[in-house]
Write an enzyme that holds these catalytic residues in place. Structure first.
Site, short mmCIF file in Angstrom:
data_model
loop_
_atom_site.label_atom_id
_atom_site.label_comp_id
_atom_site.label_asym_id
_atom_site.label_seq_id
_atom_site.Cartn_x
_atom_site.Cartn_y
_atom_site.Cartn_z
N CYS A 38 0.84 -1.20 0.00
CA CYS A 38 0.00 0.00 0.00
C CYS A 38 0.89 1.26 0.00
O CYS A 38 1.89 1.32 -0.71
CB CYS A 38 -0.93 -0.09 1.20
SG CYS A 38 -2.39 0.98 1.18
N THR A 39 0.54 2.25 0.79
CA THR A 39 1.27 3.52 0.77
C THR A 39 2.61 3.46 1.49
O THR A 39 3.32 4.48 1.55
CB THR A 39 0.42 4.65 1.37
OG1 THR A 39 -0.04 4.26 2.67
CG2 THR A 39 -0.77 4.97 0.48
#
Lengths: 226, 226
Positions: free
Chosen positions: B105-106
């Site tokens: 993800c981020t």
């Protein structure tokens, strides 16, 4: 606009939990409008999981809120928890006023020990489904199985499908779809065989021989003792 | 028989982590023969997650083992973590001797801030892919993207596909298939739309309006500050 109702989601935590049985549905349900997540254990000490780290309970049995959704995860710790009166009493007590009584993986057997699966259609991890009749349940094929307000789901990762299914039921399809999109649940397993019906026979046989024949025998012994 | 090598898997933990970015790959990787899981944070205090419960770090930055696999999860806490020198230094230092440098993800932006995505093909959560050039990366479509020893994966739930892909690489397909079967990863999402390419347009638009336009702007601001 109507007010969003508060939904208390109470997960049981215990030593030897398969942490993804809890963390995956907790991830989805925590984003449901109005949801308040509790991880409840006998005491407030960190709970060792099967994955090398510990989780801090939010409540102990005495301080837990009444669940709207009661969810019991599984794990190798279930066999021991089956013999723990305080744990079984907590499940039985919470279930009386819960709107939904649910499990992921072998958590089904804790529901069963608390008397909640008698005559119910249910599922659990594929390696243990044959033991469901020992708690009076009728094994049913399905990743998420509903019978009235009792919802059981299959092994470990099924908790995500279970949670999104329940969110759709409680808040509508659009809310569940938005959460599914937010957590980018667009799975691409590297192999097709996440269930024995689709796995190579040798992989299933090896796993049974090295892990699950013994684990299922241990669960059967725990279920057969008073 | 050859001895199974020890593989230290070091996950970064930080306040505001999306816990499934960590817990899903940790579940799969913890079952890889020889794997030792560490959850490492600046200090040993429990880390609040986005899902209503806290996780206990196994190590702080000073006591962490050298990672064979370094994995950086994402979450709303990433924007703050980008400005934390100790965190970025830890990632940079660990990456020097890690065999695999990875993110879910981020978490990709923390790798990027540590200088590890310059000129690399990479991915992140769908709502943030357009920001990857800010850390010198080339956005690539794909749930798991490899470029040399750098492996990035998409939003949240992609961590499971990432972990199984890496296990197959390190220990062979049969080991990864057995783990996939053990955790019954045979997904059945209730809706088809876990990615904007497949989600109803109104669901994606609503989520952007209410969540991700602001969140991506906050990330962009954090990436643009020195």
């Amino acid at each position: 606009m109507t007010d969003t109702p508060t939904t208390h989601v109470v997960f049981l935590l215990f030593s030897g939990i398969t942490q993804l049985d809890f963390t995956a549905p907790a991830q989805a349900l925590s984003r449901m409008p109005g949801a308040v997540i509790a991880g409840v254990a006998a005491a407030l000490d960190p709970i060792p999981t099967d994955s090398g780290f510990a989780i801090v309970p939010t409540h102990d049995f005495a301080s837990a809120p009444q669940a709207d959704i009661l969810c019991v995860p599984g794990g190798h710790g279930v066999a021991d928890a089956l013999g723990d009166t305080a744990t079984i009493d907590f499940i039985a007590r919470q279930s009386e006023n819960a709107l939904w009584v649910t499990s992921v993986c072998t958590g089904a057997f804790l529901l069963g020990r608390a008397g909640l699966l008698a005559g119910k259609r249910a599922t659990t991890h594929w390696a243990y489904t044959h033991l469901l009749p020992l708690v009076g349940a009728e094994p049913v094929k399905g990743r998420v199985v509903e019978d009235g307000n009792v919802v059981t789901s299959g092994g470990v990762t099924s908790g995500l499908d279970f949670a999104l299914t329940l969110i759709a039921r409680l808040r509508g399809d659009a809310v569940a779809q938005a959460i599914q999109l937010a957590i980018e649940y667009d799975p691409a397993p590297p192999f097709p065989g996440g269930h024995p019906d689709r796995a190579p026979k040798a992989i299933t046989a090896g796993l049974k021989e090295h892990v699950y024949d013994a684990a299922a025998a241990r669960m059967e012994a725990a279920l057969s003792s008073a």
